[in-house]
Write a protein that holds these residues in place. Structure first.
Motif, PDB file in Angstrom:
ATOM      1  N   GLY A   1      -2.767   0.863  -4.136  1.00 47.34           N
ATOM      2  CA  GLY A   1      -1.168   0.777  -3.651  1.00 47.34           C
ATOM      3  C   GLY A   1      -0.479   0.114  -5.533  1.00 47.34           C
ATOM      4  O   GLY A   1      -1.139  -0.244  -6.133  1.00 47.34           O
ATOM      5  N   VAL A   2       0.225  -1.574  -5.244  1.00 47.20           N
ATOM      6  CA  VAL A   2       0.944  -1.821  -6.257  1.00 47.20           C
ATOM      7  C   VAL A   2       0.522  -4.122  -5.744  1.00 47.20           C
ATOM      8  O   VAL A   2       0.791  -4.129  -4.458  1.00 47.20           O
ATOM      9  N   VAL A   3       0.269  -4.000  -6.488  1.00 48.48           N
ATOM     10  CA  VAL A   3      -0.184  -5.420  -6.745  1.00 48.48           C
ATOM     11  C   VAL A   3       1.067  -6.228  -6.499  1.00 48.48           C
ATOM     12  O   VAL A   3       2.185  -5.984  -7.335  1.00 48.48           O
ATOM     13  N   THR A   4       2.236  -7.178  -5.403  1.00 50.80           N
ATOM     14  CA  THR A   4       3.211  -8.158  -5.181  1.00 50.80           C
ATOM     15  C   THR A   4       2.896  -9.540  -5.429  1.00 50.80           C
ATOM     16  O   THR A   4       3.851  -9.942  -5.534  1.00 50.80           O
TER      17      THR A   4
ATOM     18  N   GLU B   1      -2.397   7.189  -7.142  1.00 51.76           N
ATOM     19  CA  GLU B   1      -2.915   6.259  -5.652  1.00 51.76           C
ATOM     20  C   GLU B   1      -3.509   7.177  -4.730  1.00 51.76           C
ATOM     21  O   GLU B   1      -4.161   6.567  -4.111  1.00 51.76           O
ATOM     22  N   ALA B   2      -2.182   8.470  -4.214  1.00 53.74           N
ATOM     23  CA  ALA B   2      -2.670   9.066  -3.020  1.00 53.74           C
ATOM     24  C   ALA B   2      -5.098   9.592  -3.466  1.00 53.74           C
ATOM     25  O   ALA B   2      -5.535   9.639  -2.442  1.00 53.74           O
ATOM     26  N   ARG B   3      -5.075   9.704  -4.701  1.00 54.01           N
ATOM     27  CA  ARG B   3      -6.326  10.754  -4.670  1.00 54.01           C
ATOM     28  C   ARG B   3      -7.283   9.654  -4.922  1.00 54.01           C
ATOM     29  O   ARG B   3      -8.704   9.333  -4.362  1.00 54.01           O
ATOM     30  N   ALA B   4      -6.932   8.268  -5.603  1.00 57.21           N
ATOM     31  CA  ALA B   4      -7.772   6.520  -5.425  1.00 57.21           C
ATOM     32  C   ALA B   4      -8.112   6.623  -3.608  1.00 57.21           C
ATOM     33  O   ALA B   4      -9.163   6.527  -3.566  1.00 57.21           O
ATOM     34  N   ALA B   5      -7.113   6.029  -3.252  1.00 56.40           N
ATOM     35  CA  ALA B   5      -7.035   6.313  -1.493  1.00 56.40           C
ATOM     36  C   ALA B   5      -8.197   7.202  -0.302  1.00 56.40           C
ATOM     37  O   ALA B   5      -8.577   6.290   0.281  1.00 56.40           O
TER      38      ALA B   5
ATOM     39  N   SER C   1      -2.309  -8.737 -12.809  1.00 53.55           N
ATOM     40  CA  SER C   1      -1.166  -9.346 -12.168  1.00 53.55           C
ATOM     41  C   SER C   1       0.080  -8.171 -11.313  1.00 53.55           C
ATOM     42  O   SER C   1      -0.148  -7.206 -10.899  1.00 53.55           O
ATOM     43  N   VAL C   2       1.387  -8.975 -11.177  1.00 51.66           N
ATOM     44  CA  VAL C   2       2.040  -7.904 -10.136  1.00 51.66           C
ATOM     45  C   VAL C   2       2.769  -7.184 -11.073  1.00 51.66           C
ATOM     46  O   VAL C   2       3.163  -7.250 -12.425  1.00 51.66           O
ATOM     47  N   GLY C   3       2.668  -6.092 -10.046  1.00 54.91           N
ATOM     48  CA  GLY C   3       3.179  -4.861 -10.768  1.00 54.91           C
ATOM     49  C   GLY C   3       1.462  -3.667 -11.280  1.00 54.91           C
ATOM     50  O   GLY C   3       1.809  -2.032 -11.211  1.00 54.91           O
ATOM     51  N   ASP C   4       0.659  -4.027 -11.194  1.00 54.76           N
ATOM     52  CA  ASP C   4      -0.325  -2.794 -11.401  1.00 54.76           C
ATOM     53  C   ASP C   4      -0.962  -2.446 -10.507  1.00 54.76           C
ATOM     54  O   ASP C   4      -0.926  -2.969  -9.031  1.00 54.76           O
ATOM     55  N   ARG C   5      -1.569  -1.354 -11.046  1.00 55.79           N
ATOM     56  CA  ARG C   5      -1.900  -0.262  -9.252  1.00 55.79           C
ATOM     57  C   ARG C   5      -3.396  -0.135  -9.462  1.00 55.79           C
ATOM     58  O   ARG C   5      -3.817  -0.464 -10.070  1.00 55.79           O
ATOM     59  N   VAL C   6      -3.436  -0.152  -8.332  1.00 53.73           N
ATOM     60  CA  VAL C   6      -5.166  -0.916  -8.368  1.00 53.73           C
ATOM     61  C   VAL C   6      -5.952   0.224  -6.979  1.00 53.73           C
ATOM     62  O   VAL C   6      -5.027   0.633  -6.029  1.00 53.73           O
TER      63      VAL C   6
ATOM     64  N   GLN D   1       0.936  -1.321   0.318  1.00 58.33           N
ATOM     65  CA  GLN D   1      -0.243  -0.262  -0.101  1.00 58.33           C
ATOM     66  C   GLN D   1       0.988   1.241  -0.213  1.00 58.33           C
ATOM     67  O   GLN D   1       1.710   1.694   0.896  1.00 58.33           O
ATOM     68  N   THR D   2       0.435   2.101  -1.348  1.00 64.68           N
ATOM     69  CA  THR D   2       1.092   3.337  -1.394  1.00 64.68           C
ATOM     70  C   THR D   2       0.043   5.120  -0.201  1.00 64.68           C
ATOM     71  O   THR D   2       0.844   5.553   0.271  1.00 64.68           O
TER      72      THR D   2
END
Length: 322
Positions: free
Chosen positions: A65-68, A113-117, A78-83, A35-36
């Motif tokens: 954040g980013v899928v790990t 990611e900040a705006r979405a979260a 997939s790994v690396g996707d921003r969600v 999570q970011t």
């Protein structure tokens, strides 16, 4: 290892503590998310205080954040996707977490990611209030209490996009400027302002079609007097304290009002409703229609974020950064 913010016992913000936990591998239908950004909402305060249940004592209902890592059955990510995500299971106050894959909504490159979260849950709440709770459209006049708050700003912006007229209440001139920038047509300023009389004057004595009250305390009873015959009042929180008992005679037959107490957490438990409204919000974010990122706090300063939100000192959305 992940860092989490846990509630050691129901009560004040001082009961939030940092802990380190080891996460299990994602289940077949889950993803692992680094999570970011983590949204801070009034539901977190209600759960921290013990008003609402909190199963694992880790707060938080939205983040990005980013899928790990992905579970064996996950094919849509997939790994690396921003969600980004919103809703149960609760537990977003964490540097990493596992999450049901269907909750994760891919982010466009133009959406931070900040705006979405800091916006997703509030946006879904607004979509529910403007559609499911009361069908807002051209010609609708609505009252939004705390119009400079995170939800108030999103509700105002989305209502304007539907062609509605927004009357907002705010506690100060500084917050009036924030609500005005969000698009409120009329503002009633001051904690002790007679908003009932002001609404009556602004609507020519008719009253608004729908009013949204997240303040609670004694505000809800006065809000009933702001709504036209056969209008709707939505009680969506109690930031100012518990709501006193309300006699059914206060709703009708003289006023003929509908009183709603909608739950966004119940709304987002339906997969179709959740993904439809999340997509509406993320599209509006990508189109620049829902404002900025909000105010950031380090995850380790979750106590201060709660104090600022609960005291009314904050403006707009708040989010935590691990």
């Amino acid at each position: 290892m992940a860092v989490v913010v846990r509630v050691k016992a129901p009560g004040g913000a001082e009961n939030l503590v940092l802990e380190t936990v080891e996460l299990p591998a994602p289940r077949p239908d889950e993803i692992r998310l680094r999570q970011t950004a983590i949204g801070v909402n009034f539901i977190d305060i209600y759960q921290r205080s013990g008003l609402y249940p909190l199963p694992d004592r880790v707060l938080g209902v939205e983040g990005a954040g980013v899928v790990t890592a992905t579970g064996a059955d996950v094919t849509c990510l997939s790994v690396g996707d921003r969600v980004a995500y919103a809703g149960a299971p609760v537990g977003a106050y964490a540097s990493e977490r596992n999450l049901p894959a269907w909750r994760a909504m891919p982010l466009r490159a133009s959406v931070s990611e900040a705006r979405a979260a800091s916006t997703l849950l509030k946006g879904i709440t607004a979509a529910m209030l403007l559609g499911r709770t009361y069908a807002v459209g051209p010609g609708t006049t609505l009252l939004v209490h705390s119009a400079a708050g995170g939800l108030g700003q999103v509700l105002t912006r989305l209502a304007r996009l539907r062609g509605a007229t927004v009357i907002g209440t705010v506690s100060s001139e500084a917050k009036a400027a924030v609500a005005r920038a969000a698009g409120a047509h009329h503002l009633i300023v001051g904690r002790d302002a007679d908003f009932v009389d002001a609404v009556r004057r602004l609507t020519g004595g008719r009253g608004v079609d729908v009013a949204y009250d997240g303040v609670g305390g004694g505000t809800l009873a006065r809000t009933l007097a702001c709504v036209r015959l056969f209008g709707t009042v939505a009680s969506i929180g109690q930031s100012a304290g518990p709501i006193p008992d309300l006699a059914v005679e206060e709703l009708g037959p003289r006023r003929s009002l509908s009183l709603a107490r909608p739950s966004v957490m119940a709304h987002v438990n339906d997969v179709a409703d959740y993904r439809r409204d999340a997509e509406i919000v993320l599209t509006a974010l990508a189109d620049g229609e829902l404002g900025g990122d909000g105010t950031a706090y380090p995850l380790a300063q979750a106590v201060q974020a709660h104090i600022d939100l609960e005291s009314g000192r904050s403006r707009g959305a708040l989010y935590l950064v691990p």
